[in-house]
Design an enzyme around this catalytic site. Structure first.
Site, PDB file in Angstrom:
ATOM      1  N   GLU A  37      90.452 108.432  81.409  1.00  0.00           N
ATOM      2  CA  GLU A  37      90.382 106.458  80.971  1.00  0.00           C
ATOM      3  C   GLU A  37      90.709 105.985  80.820  1.00  0.00           C
ATOM      4  O   GLU A  37      92.595 106.806  80.559  1.00  0.00           O
ATOM      5  CB  GLU A  37      88.732 106.549  79.664  1.00  0.00           C
ATOM      6  CG  GLU A  37      88.716 105.223  79.160  1.00  0.00           C
ATOM      7  CD  GLU A  37      87.984 104.674  80.545  1.00  0.00           C
ATOM      8  OE1 GLU A  37      88.731 104.969  81.535  1.00  0.00           O
ATOM      9  OE2 GLU A  37      86.776 104.477  80.033  1.00  0.00           O
TER      10      GLU A  37
ATOM     11  N   HIS B  88      85.677 108.284  84.003  1.00  0.00           N
ATOM     12  CA  HIS B  88      85.124 107.529  82.914  1.00  0.00           C
ATOM     13  C   HIS B  88      84.672 106.237  83.245  1.00  0.00           C
ATOM     14  O   HIS B  88      85.035 106.384  84.523  1.00  0.00           O
ATOM     15  CB  HIS B  88      86.264 108.063  81.579  1.00  0.00           C
ATOM     16  CG  HIS B  88      86.573 109.031  81.469  1.00  0.00           C
ATOM     17  ND1 HIS B  88      86.219 109.410  79.717  1.00  0.00           N
ATOM     18  CD2 HIS B  88      87.379 110.377  82.134  1.00  0.00           C
ATOM     19  CE1 HIS B  88      87.010 110.965  79.929  1.00  0.00           C
ATOM     20  NE2 HIS B  88      88.090 111.018  80.997  1.00  0.00           N
TER      21      HIS B  88
ATOM     22  N   ASN C 204      81.138 107.398  72.170  1.00  0.00           N
ATOM     23  CA  ASN C 204      80.445 106.619  72.676  1.00  0.00           C
ATOM     24  C   ASN C 204      78.616 106.185  71.480  1.00  0.00           C
ATOM     25  O   ASN C 204      78.528 105.347  71.223  1.00  0.00           O
ATOM     26  CB  ASN C 204      79.666 107.297  73.889  1.00  0.00           C
ATOM     27  CG  ASN C 204      80.815 107.091  75.001  1.00  0.00           C
ATOM     28  OD1 ASN C 204      80.052 108.766  75.865  1.00  0.00           O
ATOM     29  ND2 ASN C 204      80.904 106.684  75.133  1.00  0.00           N
TER      30      ASN C 204
ATOM     31  N   ARG D  61      85.678 115.450  77.126  1.00  0.00           N
ATOM     32  CA  ARG D  61      84.465 115.422  77.568  1.00  0.00           C
ATOM     33  C   ARG D  61      83.684 115.249  78.611  1.00  0.00           C
ATOM     34  O   ARG D  61      82.610 115.921  78.993  1.00  0.00           O
ATOM     35  CB  ARG D  61      84.130 113.337  77.329  1.00  0.00           C
ATOM     36  CG  ARG D  61      84.358 112.704  77.409  1.00  0.00           C
ATOM     37  CD  ARG D  61      84.561 111.508  76.375  1.00  0.00           C
ATOM     38  NE  ARG D  61      84.908 110.063  77.135  1.00  0.00           N
ATOM     39  CZ  ARG D  61      86.809 110.173  76.490  1.00  0.00           C
ATOM     40  NH1 ARG D  61      87.360 110.924  75.588  1.00  0.00           N
ATOM     41  NH2 ARG D  61      87.145 108.838  76.514  1.00  0.00           N
TER      42      ARG D  61
ATOM     43  N   ARG E  22      79.895 110.042  85.225  1.00  0.00           N
ATOM     44  CA  ARG E  22      80.240 109.381  83.631  1.00  0.00           C
ATOM     45  C   ARG E  22      80.574 110.389  83.016  1.00  0.00           C
ATOM     46  O   ARG E  22      79.321 111.688  83.225  1.00  0.00           O
ATOM     47  CB  ARG E  22      80.189 107.872  83.090  1.00  0.00           C
ATOM     48  CG  ARG E  22      80.530 107.071  83.193  1.00  0.00           C
ATOM     49  CD  ARG E  22      79.987 106.025  82.814  1.00  0.00           C
ATOM     50  NE  ARG E  22      80.329 106.117  81.098  1.00  0.00           N
ATOM     51  CZ  ARG E  22      80.157 105.190  80.815  1.00  0.00           C
ATOM     52  NH1 ARG E  22      79.468 103.726  80.616  1.00  0.00           N
ATOM     53  NH2 ARG E  22      80.864 105.127  79.138  1.00  0.00           N
ATOM     54  N   HIS E  23      81.276 110.959  81.601  1.00  0.00           N
ATOM     55  CA  HIS E  23      81.010 112.081  81.381  1.00  0.00           C
ATOM     56  C   HIS E  23      79.642 111.705  80.650  1.00  0.00           C
ATOM     57  O   HIS E  23      79.225 110.265  80.631  1.00  0.00           O
ATOM     58  CB  HIS E  23      82.176 112.379  80.167  1.00  0.00           C
ATOM     59  CG  HIS E  23      82.289 110.943  79.581  1.00  0.00           C
ATOM     60  ND1 HIS E  23      81.506 110.298  78.537  1.00  0.00           N
ATOM     61  CD2 HIS E  23      83.163 110.072  79.550  1.00  0.00           C
ATOM     62  CE1 HIS E  23      82.531 109.943  77.943  1.00  0.00           C
ATOM     63  NE2 HIS E  23      82.742 109.113  78.459  1.00  0.00           N
TER      64      HIS E  23
HETATM   65  O1  F6P Z   1      83.482 102.871  75.726  1.00  0.00           O
HETATM   66  C1  F6P Z   1      83.262 104.236  76.496  1.00  0.00           C
HETATM   67  C2  F6P Z   1      84.887 103.477  77.715  1.00  0.00           C
HETATM   68  O2  F6P Z   1      85.301 105.197  78.881  1.00  0.00           O
HETATM   69  C3  F6P Z   1      86.176 103.551  76.355  1.00  0.00           C
HETATM   70  O3  F6P Z   1      86.330 104.881  76.202  1.00  0.00           O
HETATM   71  C4  F6P Z   1      86.900 102.906  77.624  1.00  0.00           C
HETATM   72  O4  F6P Z   1      88.458 102.346  76.405  1.00  0.00           O
HETATM   73  C5  F6P Z   1      85.768 102.009  77.780  1.00  0.00           C
HETATM   74  O5  F6P Z   1      84.832 102.533  78.197  1.00  0.00           O
HETATM   75  C6  F6P Z   1      86.543 100.875  78.791  1.00  0.00           C
HETATM   76  O6  F6P Z   1      85.557  99.703  78.367  1.00  0.00           O
HETATM   77  P1  F6P Z   1      86.249  98.317  78.975  1.00  0.00           P
HETATM   78  O7  F6P Z   1      87.172  98.179  79.865  1.00  0.00           O
HETATM   79  O8  F6P Z   1      84.649  97.758  79.308  1.00  0.00           O
HETATM   80  O9  F6P Z   1      86.243  98.182  77.536  1.00  0.00           O
END
Ligand code: F6P
Length: 191
Positions: free
Chosen positions: A78, A143, A15, A58, A8-9
């Protein structure tokens, strides 16, 4: 043998704030991870290493110091959260309680309004997976959700498990093939 590296970044400003999506820059800690990642990979001297990142700031910043050809591809961006981009999970629950409940009931298939689902993300990364299957010594910096899809593919995870897979920050994930099986190792970098 066939070895792929994933990360991941580094920690981003979003975050830190607990917000999803967006195109935030790295936090100070995230910058330290980028440094540590570069130091680690440059010391490994992996032959013909290539780096793939998303098109978001990122991941590009995280991979920047790694001495290898770098490609930035939108397919590694992402999972796009549509109307929920830039919100925290608390804000989602407050502004869109019905959406929040639906996502909780079926996280794999739930599609954010004007955004994507895990199923959508899986389809979008298929060409990248095809490329990874015929490549060796690639570092993919992407991501959380997208890495769940890609690493989950190589490790034969059931689709229903994908949205809950652990892909921690500041960790290099090595996936190596042994015959038809893939082995996964996690290396947390001290930062
Ligand atoms: O929080 C970091 C992240 O990469 C967000 O940008 C993304 O929406 C999320 O995690 C994805 O995780 P989840 O599907 O569990 O919400």
């Amino acid at each position: 043998p066939h070895t792929l590296y994933f990360s991941r970044h580094g920690e981003s400003e979003y975050n830190v704030l607990g917000k999803v999506g967006g195109d935030a820059v790295l936090s100070a800690r995230g910058e330290r991870y980028a440094q540590a990642l570069a130091t680690k990979f440059n010391a490994m001297r992996i032959p013909d290493l290539r780096v793939l990142t998303s098109r978001l700031r990122r991941t590009i910043a995280t991979a920047r110091g790694v001495e290898a050809p770098q490609e930035h591809v939108a397919a590694l961006n992402e999972l796009y959260a549509g109307i929920c981009e830039g919100l925290s999970y608390e804000e989602m629950q407050e502004h869109y309680p019905q959406e929040f409940a639906w996502r909780d009931q079926d996280k794999l298939r739930y599609r954010y309004p004007w955004g994507e689902s895990y199923i959508d993300a899986m389809q979008r990364v298929e060409p990248v997976i095809a490329e990874l299957q015929r490549s060796n010594n690639i570092l993919v910096v992407s991501h959380q959700a997208v890495l769940r899809c890609i690493i989950g593919f190589f490790t034969d995870k059931k689709p229903e498990e994908l949205p809950y897979m652990e892909v921690p920050l500041h960790t290099i994930i090595r996936v190596s093939s042994h015959g038809y099986n893939y082995k996964v190792d996690f290396f947390k970098l001290p930062i």
